[in-house]
Design an enzyme around this catalytic site. Structure first.
Site, PDB file in Angstrom:
ATOM      1  N   LYS A  75       0.605  -1.411   0.031  1.00 34.46           N
ATOM      2  CA  LYS A  75       0.277   0.082   0.276  1.00 34.46           C
ATOM      3  C   LYS A  75       0.557   1.132  -0.017  1.00 34.46           C
ATOM      4  O   LYS A  75       1.789   1.080   0.670  1.00 34.46           O
ATOM      5  CB  LYS A  75      -0.776   0.129   1.492  1.00 34.46           C
ATOM      6  CG  LYS A  75      -1.968  -1.248   1.075  1.00 34.46           C
ATOM      7  CD  LYS A  75      -3.451  -0.672   0.672  1.00 34.46           C
ATOM      8  CE  LYS A  75      -4.196  -2.107  -0.217  1.00 34.46           C
ATOM      9  NZ  LYS A  75      -4.625  -2.271  -0.350  1.00 34.46           N
ATOM     10  N   ASP A 111      -0.086  -0.288  -4.767  1.00 34.15           N
ATOM     11  CA  ASP A 111      -1.810   0.296  -4.474  1.00 34.15           C
ATOM     12  C   ASP A 111      -2.445   1.373  -3.778  1.00 34.15           C
ATOM     13  O   ASP A 111      -1.522   1.925  -2.794  1.00 34.15           O
ATOM     14  CB  ASP A 111      -2.442  -0.240  -3.662  1.00 34.15           C
ATOM     15  CG  ASP A 111      -3.624  -0.799  -3.735  1.00 34.15           C
ATOM     16  OD1 ASP A 111      -4.294   0.065  -4.377  1.00 34.15           O
ATOM     17  OD2 ASP A 111      -4.422  -2.030  -3.572  1.00 34.15           O
TER      18      ASP A 111
END
Lengths: 437, 437
Positions: free
Chosen positions: B219, B247
């Protein structure tokens, strides 16, 4: 005065319009015009009224969503909200858990619209001005500070937005005076719902022409032969100089839209509205391109769910008329972004209205657009539908087919308490009566 | 057996994952993985289980929407539904009053997913097959008859869809055997949530490598320096041959996405996932184009709300990896349309999973994709997150970093009744305990 919000109530208010086919179109054959209706109470006694429009079934879901948002509003003061309105908008739309349900689309965004409409109403009342006048008198910097530019900076930055507003200050007073005198031009959708008989069409059209209407919209998309007959009838009634628009309410796929509308070109429609899915940006662009040689534009927006979608429709010339909606987007805040983007792309804004309360609300936005953004009336007009205005404390005033600027403080969407009670679903008298039948 | 549906119950089930920062990312800092959980009862005693995934707050709105849809399901038999599944899909998604709340997006579409997931589970149970096997054994014509092609015929017609499925029949049995033996390749998102410490990252990564994982997702998006440090750390841990994805969960505007990801190019990510608004098709296309020279693809889909949006993402090459979601789209029906469109555009499908139940559900779809549509494993893998599987009666089975095909009948999303009771919001023991704290 801080006007601390101490309570939010929301009610499910429905009008049984489907009984007489008012509002019927190719995709929505039996709408009951409805609203999730919000009242904000403050410690000062001042109230804010807001709503979002729905078609009957499912209004209870929007009511539930508004109740879930209430916790983000109650306890805050109006002062606190409007002094950082962008932040408050972001708070409502980007909660780390709730945004999964959108983000900024569907039920949760309709709920956001209702809540924010009530906040704007409260603000305008606190300033003792109709909302359009609150906006018109605001410093451009203050206007821009209400907008969340997230996801649109590739097309419109804060600086560009400010620049547009600063430039439009010239002759602003003159345009405000003009509006107060003449009003904003409207078009009429009341004459030709899909469920109406030809006899009804003729009668309503005759009456409207007598009342000075010059621009008319017809619902199409269910049956081509039927559409040709109805459109010819209306064109015959209104003559070659008046304006005709057609509206398919998303009935077609892309190729079908192009062939169907081409067949209707003979009645010379100014635009085809919602030819296909509201999500299909590229589809709208293909339809626009194909119909341009026929002199027919594409209009869409009433189900365009946020500024990111409008941005793209503008980027690929997918529409020639931007139809903002006062209850689909995140209230005034998000509509301001769309008005400014439309101006940048030189595409006229022709708001969606009708339903219940949409005319009352959106007239404020289009007045602001003319006075402070577009400074232009060419190819511009605001939808008008002659239904359900009697339920509002400050209903729209139409004169010579124009919206006359509201004078009462607020955002014009306070409903008569007697109307709300009577139409509350399912316990209101109107619905108890229906259920007995 | 007709299996007439006589009852639908829906419950709000929430897991307090935010307490330990599981699932935290740049936009969702404190998710409580949750589900609106549906059970269908039939007159035969057979049950169908379905759910849609949520992040905590607002689950009650989805529950409300499912209750509003229940009337369209209860009273119908499974036989009646599946013999005209396209018609039933259209009934749920295009009700003349309810569609105003979408159409096919947000809360109402999440609710549709939950209901249809339960219907598909019921169907698979009635046939005593795991869902993937029900699909694999279906006649291509029957598969196609489940899809609503409205708004996508400009890209995929029914005939083309049928043609794709007919062509993929070759070597189908071989691929099925291969899947039963080897499973479908997965990647791991459990190691690097944004809220985890570097120490946690290292430990989890070490463990995952030992367990045979070769593909990892990190992330990013909150802080660039932090991202560089974390990504370098992970790349160092996994070495140059393993695969790294990043992401951003929609954190950036278009220009920011391009510059930020360019800075992370040194760690050689295969894709950047959700760089910007899920609605920004043109934005994703611009980012794709800018990052292609760096060898970085764009992946998106977990918040892509329907087939019309996927259609356009494919039309403008806005994504290089299609991330279908089992609970965001209208269940199997709409996902079938997306799998077929992705195949036509030669873009690999790498499903979104994790949350609660998403791994259990989506494994069925990707197995069908490989066996009956794509016939290809290149650049393909299915997300896996190691959380909350213990609450299901038939949890996923992972072997050597692959999803092993489920064997139990149904769609694998039946939850343990004890787990449901304990986590029901707000009355379950887990939540009563939280509120006391």
């Amino acid at each position: 005065m801080l006007h601390k919000i101490i309570n939010l109530t929301v009610r499910d208010v429905r009008f049984p319009t489907s009984l007489e086919q008012h509002g019927s179109d190719a995709m929505h054959t039996d709408p009951d015009y409805s609203a999730a209706y919000v009242v904000l109470d403050t410690d000062s006694g001042l109230k804010g009224f807001g709503l979002t429009f729905t078609l009957g079934k499912g209004t209870e879901i929007v009511v539930c969503a508004i109740q879930s948002l209430a916790g983000l509003v109650v306890g805050k003061s109006l002062q606190e909200i409007v002094s950082n309105f962008r932040g408050f908008y972001r708070l409502l739309t980007s909660d780390g858990q709730m945004r999964w349900l959108g983000p900024e689309k569907g039920v949760i965004h309709l709920a956001t619209a209702a809540v924010l409409n009530a906040v704007w109403d409260l603000w305008a009342r606190a300033e003792s001005k109709p909302l359009w006048k609150l906006l018109v008198d605001m410093d451009p910097k203050a206007v821009v500070s209400c907008i969340d530019f997230r996801y649109i900076t590739d097309v419109l930055t804060e600086e560009e937005a400010l620049d547009i507003l600063m430039k439009a200050r010239e002759d602003k007073q003159q345009r405000e005076d003009q509006m107060l005198k003449e009003g904003y031009p409207a078009y009429n959708t009341s004459c030709a719902w899909l469920g109406y008989s030809d006899q009804q069409l003729k009668q309503l059209c005759t009456d409207a022409l007598k009342d000075g209407w010059t621009k008319f919209k017809v619902k199409v998309g269910a049956d081509l032969d039927d559409d040709i007959r109805r459109c010819r009838l209306i064109r015959q009634m209104i003559g070659p100089r008046n304006t005709l628009m057609i509206d398919a309410n998303q009935r077609w796929d892309v190729a079908e839209a192009i062939s169907w509308v081409s067949r209707l070109a003979e009645v010379k429609p100014l635009w085809i509205e919602e030819p296909t899915s509201p999500d299909d940006i590229l589809g709208h662009a293909a339809i626009s391109k194909a119909l341009a040689p026929l002199g027919i534009g594409v209009a869409t927006g009433e189900q365009c769910h946020n500024r990111v979608m409008f941005k793209q429709l503008l980027q690929v010339s997918a529409l020639q008329f931007v139809q903002i909606d006062s209850c689909r987007l995140g209230s005034v805040n998000e509509n301001l972004a769309v008005l400014l983007m439309a101006h940048k792309f030189k595409v006229p804004v022709c708001p969606h209205a009708g339903g219940v309360g949409l005319c009352e609300l959106v007239q404020h936005l289009i007045l602001f657009d003319y006075i402070c953004v577009s400074a232009n009336l060419s190819n511009r007009m605001c939808e008008y539908v002659d239904h359900l205005h009697e339920h509002f404390t400050s209903p729209v005033v139409i004169q010579n087919a124009c919206y006359m600027p509201p004078k009462d403080p607020g955002y014009s969407c306070e409903m008569l308490e007697s109307s709300v009670k009577k139409h509350q679903y399912p316990e209101g008298d109107v619905w108890k009566l229906q259920m007995k039948k």
